[in-house]
Structures are given as C-alpha cells and as structure tokens.
Design a protein around this motif. Structure first.
Motif, PDB file in Angstrom:
ATOM      1  N   HIS A  57       3.525  -6.848  -3.287  1.00  0.00           N
ATOM      2  CA  HIS A  57       2.165  -7.166  -2.886  1.00  0.00           C
ATOM      3  C   HIS A  57       2.835  -8.761  -2.450  1.00  0.00           C
ATOM      4  CE1 HIS A  57       2.719  -9.861  -6.252  1.00  0.00           C
ATOM      5  NE2 HIS A  57       3.051  -9.201  -6.966  1.00  0.00           N
ATOM      6  N   THR A  58       1.234  -9.365  -2.301  1.00  0.00           N
ATOM      7  CA  THR A  58       0.372  -9.836  -1.118  1.00  0.00           C
ATOM      8  C   THR A  58       1.139 -11.521  -1.942  1.00  0.00           C
ATOM      9  OG1 THR A  58      -1.328  -9.526  -1.834  1.00  0.00           O
ATOM     10  CG2 THR A  58      -0.864  -8.685   0.208  1.00  0.00           C
ATOM     11  N   GLY A  61      -1.989 -11.214  -5.132  1.00  0.00           N
ATOM     12  CA  GLY A  61      -1.911  -9.684  -5.859  1.00  0.00           C
ATOM     13  C   GLY A  61      -0.959  -9.368  -6.731  1.00  0.00           C
ATOM     14  N   TYR A  66      -1.576  -3.696  -5.226  1.00  0.00           N
ATOM     15  CA  TYR A  66      -1.139  -3.097  -4.006  1.00  0.00           C
ATOM     16  C   TYR A  66      -0.644  -1.137  -4.099  1.00  0.00           C
ATOM     17  CZ  TYR A  66       2.181  -3.650   0.067  1.00  0.00           C
ATOM     18  OH  TYR A  66       2.547  -3.466   1.104  1.00  0.00           O
ATOM     19  N   THR A  70      -2.244   0.491  -0.838  1.00  0.00           N
ATOM     20  CA  THR A  70      -1.405   1.256   0.246  1.00  0.00           C
ATOM     21  C   THR A  70      -1.830   3.042   0.261  1.00  0.00           C
ATOM     22  OG1 THR A  70       0.357   1.313  -1.113  1.00  0.00           O
ATOM     23  CG2 THR A  70      -0.261  -0.876   0.004  1.00  0.00           C
ATOM     24  N   GLY A 136       6.440  -4.193   2.365  1.00  0.00           N
ATOM     25  CA  GLY A 136       5.964  -4.935   1.703  1.00  0.00           C
ATOM     26  C   GLY A 136       5.203  -5.410   2.408  1.00  0.00           C
TER      27      GLY A 136
END
Length: 293
Positions: A57-58, A61, A66, A70, A136
């Motif tokens: 994840h970012t 996040g 995520y 996604t 990612g």
C-alpha cells in the motif's frame, strides 16, 4: 517533502474502513520484527501450485484499503492465485525504506517480515516458489524496489507505481512525507547506473543470481515523488538486469503514455504518463500480463 493532501488522507481513511470478506488476517507467519499485519486473499477455487502477489500500500494506507483500490483480489478469484495485502503502521503507515536494517537482508526491517509472509504462504498453500511477484504504489513502490534488492531470490517479477530506486532514502530520518529528508522525493538523488547497481547489490552482499524483471510506472506531473526518480529506477534496474534502453512506443498501453523498452522488453520496461500526477492509476491487467498470469 510535500505534505500528503487532506483529500488523499480522507480518501485513504475511507478506503481503510471498507471491509472485504475475501481478506483474512494471519497472525503467526514467522518472525515479524516490525509488527506488520498480514492480510491474505485466498480464492475459493485455488489453482494447483498457485502464484503469489505481494501488494504493498501507499503511505497513509492499509492492506485492506489497497485491496479495494487495486482489485487484484477480483483477478485472483478468476485465476486462482493468492494475494498478500500487508499493512505497516509506523511512520504514517509508510514502509521502512530508509534505515540500515530496512535496506539489509534478514536484519529486522519491514522487508524481513514481508519475506516471511511469502515463505509462510508458499508452505501453507503449496504455492509455486517460481511464481512470486511484488507490486506497490508510492511508498509501496519504494518498498517493491527494496524487496527486489534485498530478497531477489524470492521474486520472479515486479511492477510498481510512482516510487524511487532502492536506497534513494538511505539515511533519511523517516520515510513519510512528514518525516523524510525531501532530497530523494524531490528527485535530487542522481547516480549513474553503475552507482545504483552497487547500492542495490550492497543490500545482499555475495548474491550472484538473477534479479526480478520490472515494469515501473510514473506520472510526469508527479509533485510528491518527482519524475526524475523514474529515470533513477530505470538506471538502477538496467544495471542490475544487464539491459540498455532500445526504443519508445507512444500511446502504450493508452493515450498519453509512453512505453520505454530496455533490451527486448522482457526484463525491464517503464511507462511514462504525461499529465498524470501522484499516483499513476494501477493497471492490473498489464501487471498480470507482465507477471505471466
């Protein structure tokens, strides 16, 4: 390093609250020195010797968020592979890509816990160890590069969005927009391909095997992890993979994107997205094709 916008934080918080019944939590997957959370998506119809994707994840996040952003899980249900959606909860939920232990193999960083998630999953589900992949976005892309450098023997290929070369943040006091030395994110850490190659190889000294294939994406208008970082990633992996730039293909995979091909295009490609900021939207169909899934 610029601050993450209030809108982004709000969006990530909202996504984090979205439950997903297909995800389950694994609490004991081996050594977990930085107390990561492991969330795993196992389809009801699992392929024989399934592939594994580690999806990172970012900043700000979570693994749960995520998975919603996604949709790799939807593809997993269709194709029978497994997706691991881990979560880090330190430094504004940004991955540890700045410390000596985080940039070393088996040294107690986030990367060690992530590697153990993969090893656990291979053993528990009799997965195909030759079909393990990592992807990612933003901080997750930064960690993708680090995983490829510190555990190259675990992965066949990788894709990532809006990140930096492995080691770009080395020595920074943190890895989040609020804690990091901004030099890396601002695109000011510039090295030759040879220097970047040495940086990555120092993370796993003595390794003489092959490195994972990489497809990396970056927005030209990114004002959080600036666009020069895209070129530095390509330099690093062109050196590690032993390929040189050969040609561009415009409007691939869509209008406004340029596909940058290295060698014959089977080991390293870059996607430059004109007019796109931070983050390039995830392209799961292209990712799965790159992985051979």
């Amino acid at each position: 390093m610029p601050s993450i916008s209030t809108v982004t934080i709000t969006l990530l918080a909202a996504l984090s609250s979205v439950g997903n019944a297909a995800l389950s939590r694994v609490t004991d997957f081996g050594s977990n020195p930085t107390k990561l959370e492991m969330n795993i998506w196992v389809p009801s119809k699992l392929a024989t010797k399934p592939a594994i994707i580690l999806a990172l994840h970012t900043c700000g996040g979570t693994g749960e968020a995520y998975s919603s952003m996604t949709k790799y899980g939807t593809s997993a249900d269709q194709k029978g592979f497994i997706v691991i959606f881990p979560t880090t909860k330190k430094d504004s939920n940004c991955w540890e890509v700045n410390t000596t232990k985080g940039l070393s193999r088996e040294a107690g960083g986030d990367n060690q816990g992530l590697a153990n998630m993969i090893k656990y999953t291979i053993q528990k589900y009799d997965a195909d160890a030759s079909k393990v992949f990592v992807t990612g976005a933003s901080s997750g892309c930064m960690m993708t590069n680090v995983m490829m450098a510190t555990y190259p023997d675990l992965f066949a290929a990788a894709s990532c969005y809006s990140g930096v070369a492995a080691g770009c943040l080395a020595g920074s006091p943190g890895a989040s927009p609020g804690s990091a030395d901004p030099t890396c994110a601002n695109g000011k850490v510039i090295k030759s391909a040879e220097e970047w190659t040495r940086t990555a190889k120092a993370m796993y000294p003595g390794y003489n095997g092959t490195y994972p294939r990489l497809a990396t994406w970056h927005g030209v208008a990114d004002n959080l992890v600036f666009y020069p970082n895209f070129g530095e990633q390509l330099k690093q992996w062109s050196g590690l993979l032993g390929v040189s730039f050969t040609r561009n293909e415009t409007n691939k995979p869509q209008s406004g994107y340029t596909k940058m091909i290295y060698g014959d295009g089977t080991k390293l490609v870059g996607y430059s997205a004109a007019g796109v900021g931070h983050i390039v939207p995830v392209h799961p169909t292209d990712d799965l094709a790159w992985f051979g899934l």
